[in-house]
Design a protein around this motif. Structure first.
Motif, PDB file in Angstrom:
ATOM      1  N   LEU A 306       0.885  -1.262   0.189  1.00 21.74           N
ATOM      2  CA  LEU A 306      -0.189   0.156  -0.143  1.00 21.74           C
ATOM      3  C   LEU A 306       0.946   1.520   0.020  1.00 21.74           C
ATOM      4  N   THR A 307       2.092   1.104   0.649  1.00 19.29           N
ATOM      5  CA  THR A 307       2.377   2.726   0.180  1.00 19.29           C
ATOM      6  C   THR A 307       3.148   2.696  -0.555  1.00 19.29           C
ATOM      7  N   SER A 309       1.808   1.513  -3.179  1.00 18.72           N
ATOM      8  CA  SER A 309       0.605   2.777  -4.593  1.00 18.72           C
ATOM      9  C   SER A 309       0.252   4.008  -3.727  1.00 18.72           C
ATOM     10  N   LYS A 310       0.140   4.668  -2.154  1.00 21.03           N
ATOM     11  CA  LYS A 310       0.027   5.003  -2.013  1.00 21.03           C
ATOM     12  C   LYS A 310       0.536   6.329  -2.663  1.00 21.03           C
ATOM     13  N   GLU A 314      -0.912   8.879  -4.889  1.00 19.72           N
ATOM     14  CA  GLU A 314      -0.591  10.765  -4.330  1.00 19.72           C
ATOM     15  C   GLU A 314      -0.017  11.376  -6.191  1.00 19.72           C
TER      16      GLU A 314
END
Length: 719
Positions: A306-307, A309-310, A314
């Motif tokens: 997720l990091t 993908s985030k 962003e």
């Protein structure tokens, strides 16, 4: 100083599991203790109540026999037992009494009745207090009367010198108490019986003796929660919960006991089940902790994904946000431009509306005077054309005025019960000629209902709808009718015109919107009719709807609440006599800064037979009234005046100067909502420029009539 380490998810999970385990154990322990106390308390309450009930039933049985002994003892003691025996006991005791009655002499020998056998120490072993207290006490023992098991009620006989002479016994069969005892004890789980105060059993189930009972006063009761017979150790005699109740008049104690083991058996079962549930819950908690640890490992892996993908998301959001920010800036600038355009349009309309009314008003006054003086047909024809041009201009100004008045909130509807048929017939009658000229059939469907509304405003709304229907229907028909829906009545206007495109159904209620008239031909209207209908409907709380099929026709509907028609009041008969007629000569103060309009107003009022005082501003008007010998009957003033005073303030100042209210007519060309509210709040009549001379004459007549009516009421009150 080292910083404290941050707790890991595993540590947090372990802490939560331990805390939950401790809380669960504490909660289970507290509930178990409370359940134990409640079980013991409930058993004590049941034992006390059972002993009291047993006492009540046994007392009813035993006290009857005890009461029967009293008269017999008294009769025997009067003459002595020996003389009673000589005179024949059978005849003396023939009166009704207990079924089993025996008399003993001092040695315990039976001299009358069945043979009696005492349990324990026999007749000599009966004891209850001192010898003195025994003289009037019924003693109790158990034994046999003949072959029947009985409870013996004993009253001792004493000679005159106080020595023992014998005893009278009443035997109450134990069988009479057996049903009661069976109801309170079974000899196994619960024991019930009647005992002497020394603990000896008289009847019942359980132990032969209870040992030393706690002292009880007559009628007293007690509960022993850990009762053991005698001094036997717990291994030989289990503890019981014992309920005691002593009779008031007999030395008999009712006792009901329940073994503590029997009382606590359900609690022990609940304890075992609770332990099983607690162990199961603990095992489930351990299982959940294992699942949680597994989930934490998976979560760590997912968090890393997720990091990444985030970070990518962003970056994309920043790019899209920059694009949206640019679009928003453009929209904001466009909205600001639109708002400035609307404000400029409003200022332009307000200024143009006001400034145009001044010359229109002057033209209307002079046109009226000119028409009265022209005699030649050709000249009057030219003047009539000029009047038609004035009418067209005034129609636009009046439409703008009506919209401004509705927006200002100064219109107050006069709500009443209005018959719909009368309104429809009035509207249809007004447009019959116009419809016939176009070859249209104008039809009104009958309707016998009434609605709760303002008749004048409803009539204007339907008039605008029918006018549009006739104007935009080239052939066919226009129909007026009603449909009831519950408590509402839909007043509908149907036409067979060209219809309205679906995307324009909302726009047609906006100001100055006209479909099919891009050249703005004023003969096709101004585009304010439906806008005024929407405003009036909102003011009345009615609903306006439209349905249309392009190329087929349209239906406009106004929904109003249905009411039962009320009987119309009979017209009032005017009283004879009173003030002078409305067109009588009056002294009128005219305040107008425009010399052309002031001149036209003077000529018009004088042509009607009135006398006129004139002033160009408010200060001059107040000074003129102060210095004049004759005071004005009413004031006609413009709203905007040069100087510090407005027309409203002039009327107020003149009234204060004359120490009485002076009626006034305010003339204004300003249609701003706040100006309209300010003028209406004074109580004066308001005329918007341009107005016709007939409207001015009607306003003068109304003001004079109101003043005359007020004076008549004042005279009646004074009388």
């Amino acid at each position: 100083m080292p910083l404290p380490s941050i707790a890991t998810p595993k540590t947090v999970l372990a802490s939560v599991i331990v805390a939950l385990g401790l809380l669960g154990a504490m909660a289970w322990g507290a509930v178990t203790v409370l359940d134990y106390d409640d079980t013991i308390e409930r058993a004590e309450r049941d034992s006390r109540q059972a002993a009291a009930l047993l006492d009540g039933h046994a007392q009813a049985v035993l006290e009857g026999g005890s009461a029967a002994l009293v008269p017999i003892v008294n009769r025997i003691e009067q003459a002595g037992l020996a003389r009673w025996a000589e005179s024949g006991l059978d005849d003396a005791l023939a009166a009704p009494g207990p079924n089993s009655l025996s008399i003993l002499d001092a040695s315990g020998r039976v001299v009358f009745g069945p043979a009696v056998t005492f349990d324990g120490d026999g007749f000599g072993g009966l004891s209850e207090g001192t010898e003195t207290s025994r003289r009037r006490t019924t003693l109790v023992s158990a034994g046999l009367a003949g072959d029947e098991r009985v409870i013996l009620l004993v009253r001792r006989l004493y000679r005159a010198d106080g020595s023992l002479d014998g005893a009278v016994l009443a035997g109450v069969p134990v069988a009479a108490l057996t049903p009661v005892l069976n109801a309170f004890g079974d000899g196994l789980q619960r024991s019930a019986g009647l005992f002497r105060p020394d603990g000896t059993r008289l009847s019942g189930f359980g132990a032969e003796a209870l040992g030393h009972l706690p002292p009880l006063a007559p009628g007293g009761e007690a509960v022993e929660t850990d009762w053991r017979i005698g001094d036997a150790p717990p291994a030989q005699a289990g503890a019981s919960i014992l309920g005691l109740k002593r009779m008031r008049d007999l030395p008999v104690v009712s006792a009901v006991s329940v073994p503590r083991a029997t009382v606590l058996a359900p609690w022990n079962m609940r304890l075992q089940r609770g332990l099983a549930v607690a162990m199961t819950g603990f095992l489930a908690l351990l299982g959940l902790s294992w699942v949680g640890l597994t989930s934490l490992r998976r979560e760590a892996a997912v968090r890393r994904d997720l990091t990444d993908s985030k970070a990518r998301l962003e970056q994309r959001v920043e790019e899209r946000t920059a694009d949206l920010r640019a679009v928003n800036h453009k929209l904001i600038r466009a909205l600001e431009e639109k708002e400035r355009a609307n404000q400029a349009k409003g200022r332009f309309l307000s200024a143009a509306n006001h400034d145009l009314r001044q010359p229109f008003q002057a033209l209307r006054l002079f046109h009226h005077l000119l028409m009265e003086r022209l005699k030649e047909p050709r000249d009057r024809s030219i003047a009539e054309k000029m009047g038609e041009a004035l009418d067209a201009g005034e129609k636009l100004l009046h439409a703008l005025l009506e919209v401004a008045t509705l927006d200002a909130g100064v219109v107050r509807p006069e709500i009443a019960n209005v018959p719909v048929a009368a309104v429809l017939n009035d509207v249809a009658g007004e447009f019959q000629t116009a419809a016939a000229e176009k070859g249209l059939r104008l039809r009104v469907m009958p309707c016998a209902l009434s609605v709760r509304t303002d008749r004048a405003m409803l009539t204007r709304m339907l008039r605008d709808l029918v006018r549009n229907a006739v104007a935009f229907t080239p052939s066919g028909r226009v129909t007026l009718g009603c449909r009831r829906h519950g408590q509402w009545l839909r007043i509908e206007v149907w036409d067979t015109g060209s219809g309205i495109p679906s995307e324009q159904l909302d726009n047609i209620f906006e100001d100055f919107v006209q479909l099919g008239n891009p050249e703005r031909d004023r003969r096709q209207g101004l585009g304010l009719g439906l806008a005024k209908v929407r405003r009036k409907a909102a003011l009345l709380g009615h609903a306006v709807e439209v349905r249309s099929r392009f190329g087929i026709g349209s239906v406009f509907a106004v929904s109003a609440p249905v009411v039962i028609p009320e009987r119309a009041p009979e017209p009032a008969i005017p009283e004879e006599g009173g003030e002078a007629p409305a067109d009588a000569e009056r002294l009128i103060l005219v305040v107008e800064d425009d010399p052309v309009q002031r001149s036209g107003m003077l000529l018009l009022l004088e042509s009607w037979g009135h006398r006129v005082m004139e002033a160009a501003d408010g200060e001059a008007a107040v000074a003129l009234v102060r210095d004049a010998e004759e005071k004005p009957d009413l004031i006609v003033t413009d709203f905007r005046l040069p100087g510090r005073l407005t027309g409203v303030q002039v009327v107020t100042r003149v009234g204060e100067l004359l120490e009485q209210a002076v009626p006034g007519i305010i003339l204004t060309g300003d249609t701003a909502p706040e100006r309209i509210r300010e003028a209406v709040a004074t109580g004066c009549r308001l005329l918007h420029k341009p107005f016709t001379p007939d409207r001015l004459r009607g306003a003068l007549a109304a003001v004079i009539a109101e003043r005359s009516g007020a004076r008549a009421v004042h005279r009646q009150t004074a009388a």
